[in-house]
Design a protein around this motif. Structure first.
Motif, short mmCIF file in Angstrom:
data_model
loop_
_atom_site.label_atom_id
_atom_site.label_comp_id
_atom_site.label_asym_id
_atom_site.label_seq_id
_atom_site.Cartn_x
_atom_site.Cartn_y
_atom_site.Cartn_z
N VAL A 176 -27.91 40.41 36.43
CA VAL A 176 -26.39 40.28 36.41
C VAL A 176 -25.57 40.84 37.49
O VAL A 176 -24.24 40.19 37.29
CB VAL A 176 -25.96 40.15 34.82
N ALA A 177 -26.28 40.93 39.05
CA ALA A 177 -25.43 42.22 39.57
C ALA A 177 -24.25 41.19 40.20
O ALA A 177 -23.41 41.06 40.63
CB ALA A 177 -26.37 43.05 40.39
N VAL A 178 -25.05 40.49 40.85
CA VAL A 178 -24.21 39.35 41.69
C VAL A 178 -22.87 38.59 40.68
O VAL A 178 -21.81 38.57 41.42
CB VAL A 178 -24.95 38.08 42.42
N ASN A 179 -23.09 38.16 40.27
CA ASN A 179 -22.36 37.33 38.40
C ASN A 179 -21.13 38.49 38.79
O ASN A 179 -19.74 38.77 38.62
CB ASN A 179 -23.12 37.41 37.70
N LEU A 180 -21.50 39.65 37.69
CA LEU A 180 -20.48 40.35 37.01
C LEU A 180 -20.09 41.53 38.80
O LEU A 180 -18.94 41.78 37.88
CB LEU A 180 -21.75 41.85 37.06
N GLY A 181 -20.64 41.82 39.70
CA GLY A 181 -19.59 41.69 40.37
C GLY A 181 -19.23 40.80 40.99
O GLY A 181 -17.52 41.98 41.52
N SER A 182 -19.19 40.40 41.54
CA SER A 182 -17.96 38.71 41.92
C SER A 182 -16.60 38.64 40.85
O SER A 182 -15.35 38.39 41.55
CB SER A 182 -18.95 37.49 41.36
N ARG A 183 -17.07 39.25 40.26
CA ARG A 183 -15.58 38.51 39.41
C ARG A 183 -14.74 40.13 39.29
O ARG A 183 -13.99 40.62 38.40
CB ARG A 183 -15.80 38.50 37.45
N ILE A 184 -15.00 41.57 39.74
CA ILE A 184 -14.24 42.47 39.79
C ILE A 184 -13.33 42.11 41.14
O ILE A 184 -13.78 42.01 42.60
CB ILE A 184 -14.96 43.84 40.47
N VAL A 223 -30.01 50.06 40.59
CA VAL A 223 -28.91 50.09 39.97
C VAL A 223 -27.73 49.77 40.95
O VAL A 223 -26.97 49.20 40.89
CB VAL A 223 -28.65 49.72 38.84
N ARG A 224 -28.07 51.22 41.87
CA ARG A 224 -26.59 52.22 42.78
C ARG A 224 -27.34 51.40 43.53
O ARG A 224 -26.21 50.19 44.16
CB ARG A 224 -26.90 53.33 42.78
N GLN A 225 -28.51 50.74 43.73
CA GLN A 225 -28.82 50.61 45.46
C GLN A 225 -27.91 48.89 45.30
O GLN A 225 -27.65 48.57 46.56
CB GLN A 225 -29.57 50.77 45.80
N ARG A 226 -28.31 47.94 44.27
CA ARG A 226 -27.93 46.91 43.77
C ARG A 226 -26.45 46.40 43.93
O ARG A 226 -25.80 46.19 45.10
CB ARG A 226 -28.52 46.29 42.70
N TYR A 227 -25.30 47.17 43.65
CA TYR A 227 -24.61 46.84 43.51
C TYR A 227 -23.66 47.57 44.77
O TYR A 227 -22.35 46.84 45.25
CB TYR A 227 -23.94 48.03 42.30
#
Lengths: 334, 200
Positions: free
Chosen positions: B143-151, B170-174
């Protein structure tokens, strides 16, 4: 002073997962190690990642070689290892920070041990196949030498990147070999032939990455047939060295495939044991199928090749209660 | 009090006390009332570490919280008790959403929590000041893209429940998505990350 532990890491095209693997090594609580990283002809940025990290940490010894295969890379790397203890690692796996600490101290405290594995956990898990989960569970349950040796022919009992072994022991055996089957299983079975002592730590210290292109899924030498050939080869050298006849417990497809590989080793199946009433009294390749209750006194050596979950233990219980000793009268091979 | 709802008070960090209904509030602590449930009641290390970090965040009065995989709602409730304005709690489990609703009532925060049964796709809100996700690492990767875009820019993401083996990925992805690593806590089995989104 040589380091106390050499980490042996052969790689090919691991650029995407290598940073995570290296990071897990840099986080080790045990610091007296060297990393022998052997790039076996990568065409991606694997080697430049290694170069970059080696500039920052002198414990990294990196080697670039043409693509000659895993076994050649392993043997080359093994030669470079300066420490008496070698910890295997793969470029897509992750070590728990205390992996080397626990394995090193246990090897130090138990000089009789030749190889020490640890428990492993596959990741990612959501799409992990049931067979892999069962393999993980089976492997992780084998902790002491007796348990490991008893199940040595069931499957390969160690994830290669989870082991630490004494370099001298492996070098004395000539290192790794190119065979028609997996180089690690081949090594464990050769070690066992020479009386090596095995154990596994109860802690989960290696996280084993599962991905579609994993060698265990794709390589010809890792197929079930390759494993059967490997087992038959080693059975012939040790357990079946003085016989040309066996009985097979399990007259299903697996048993029939076993009959074929045993024939290549000039071992004849002269009887079958099965619980299926439809098979009992039949003849398969001229050999009679009997029920367990009909097993005669002093039968030829029995190979148990029933793969159904739970069946192995039931057969062991049956044999145990009927005076048959595992390793002496029978052996589980599936 | 019935056995199902009773548990010992649990002090977490400098301010919070997780309490069963009817318990006495320890002096000087903020009561977070919770029925006992299977979806994170503060005893699990990942929940505890999240709460400790939430305490340290300077949550402004107008802060909007996204709690993905909210379970009992404990993290959102803590954030609201510590000063945030409103939380959106998303969980795929009906039983978790029901537990979260009951806990929001226990804490008299029902007007400040929106409940959403489903996943991020079922939520339209964006520009959150703080995202909370105490769930498995593989889901955080998915969900990284979706979750990240909401912040919102400069907003925070607190990710926990990340098994060791997923921490790096996970760290690298975000980080690839424009988040800066503020805290990386590695615990016995799980890890917790606090990330801040870069300015727009």
């Amino acid at each position: 002073m040589p380091p106390k532990v050499s980490i042996l890491l052969p790689l090919r095209n691991e650029a995407s997962s290598l940073p995570a693997a290296l990071n897990s090594l840099f986080r080790q609580t045990f610091a007296d190690w060297e990393l022998i990283a052997v790039d076996d002809g990568s065409t991606d940025t694997t080697f430049s990642i290694l170069q970059q990290e080696a500039r920052k940490d002198s414990r990294l010894k990196i080697f670039k070689r043409p693509a000659t295969g895993l076994v050649a890379a392993l043997n080359f790397g093994l030669e470079q290892c300066l420490a008496p203890l070698v910890a295997r690692m793969d470029g897509d796996d992750i070590c728990h920070p205390q992996r080397l600490e626990y394995q090193y101290s246990t090897m130090q405290q138990n000089p009789q041990l030749d190889l020490l594995a640890c428990r492993v956990r596959h990741f990612p898990r959501p799409r992990l196949q049931e067979g892999m989960l069962a393999y993980e569970k089976w492997q992780n349950a084998l902790l002491d030498h007796q348990q490991i040796e008893r199940d040595l022919f069931v499957e390969s009992p160690f994830a290669h990147p989870s082991v630490m072994y004494r370099k001298q022991k492996v070098c004395n055996l000539g290192g790794y070999r190119v065979m028609d089957w997996a180089e690690d299983y081949d090594l464990w079975l050769r070690m066992a032939e020479t009386g090596a002592r095995f154990a596994r730590l109860p802690q989960t210290l290696l996280y084993w990455r599962d991905r579609p292109q994993r060698l265990t899924r794709t390589a010809a030498h890792c197929t079930l047939d390759a494993f059967r050939k490997c087992k038959a080869h080693f059975l012939r050298r040790r357990w079946l060295a003085d016989t040309s006849q066996v009985w097979l417990w399990g007259a299903g497809l697996e048993g029939k495939l076993w009959r074929k590989v045993l024939a290549r080793e000039e071992i004849n199946v002269c009887g079958w044991i099965d619980v299926d009433p439809k098979k009992i009294c039949q003849k398969i390749h001229q050999a009679q199928v009997i029920a367990p209750a009909q097993i005669p006194t002093n039968p030829p050596f029995i190979l148990v090749c029933v793969g159904t979950r739970g069946a192995r233990q039931q057969i062991r219980d049956y044999c145990d209660s009927h005076g048959m000793a595992e390793g002496q009268d029978y052996l589980c091979v599936t | 009090m019935s056995g199902r709802t009773a548990f010992s008070p649990l002090n977490i960090g400098q301010h919070l006390s997780i309490l069963a209904p009817g318990s006495r509030v320890p002096n000087g602590r903020i009561a977070l009332w919770l029925e006992r449930g299977a979806f994170g009641s503060g005893e699990h290390e990942t929940t505890r570490h999240c709460l400790e970090i939430i305490e340290t965040l300077d949550l402004q009065k107008q802060a909007r919280i996204l709690d993905f995989g909210s379970g009992t709602g404990i993290l959102s409730i803590a954030a609201l008790l510590l000063g945030a304005e409103k939380a959106w709690c998303v969980d795929i489990e009906p039983a978790a959403v029901a537990a979260c609703q009951r806990n929001s009532q226990l804490n008299q925060l029902e007007d400040q929590i929106e409940h959403c049964l489903g996943s991020l796709e079922n939520l339209t809100e964006t520009d959150f000041d703080l995202g909370l996700a105490n769930i498995y690492g593989d889901i955080l990767l998915d969900v990284a893209v979706n979750l990240g875009s909401r912040i919102r820019p400069n907003g925070y993401l607190l990710l926990s429940g990340i098994l060791w083996e997923y921490n790096f990925d996970v760290r690298q992805r975000y980080q690839q998505l424009g988040f800066k690593l503020i805290i990386n806590q590695m615990h016995n089995e799980f890890s917790t990350l606090l990330l801040q989104k870069s300015a727009a």
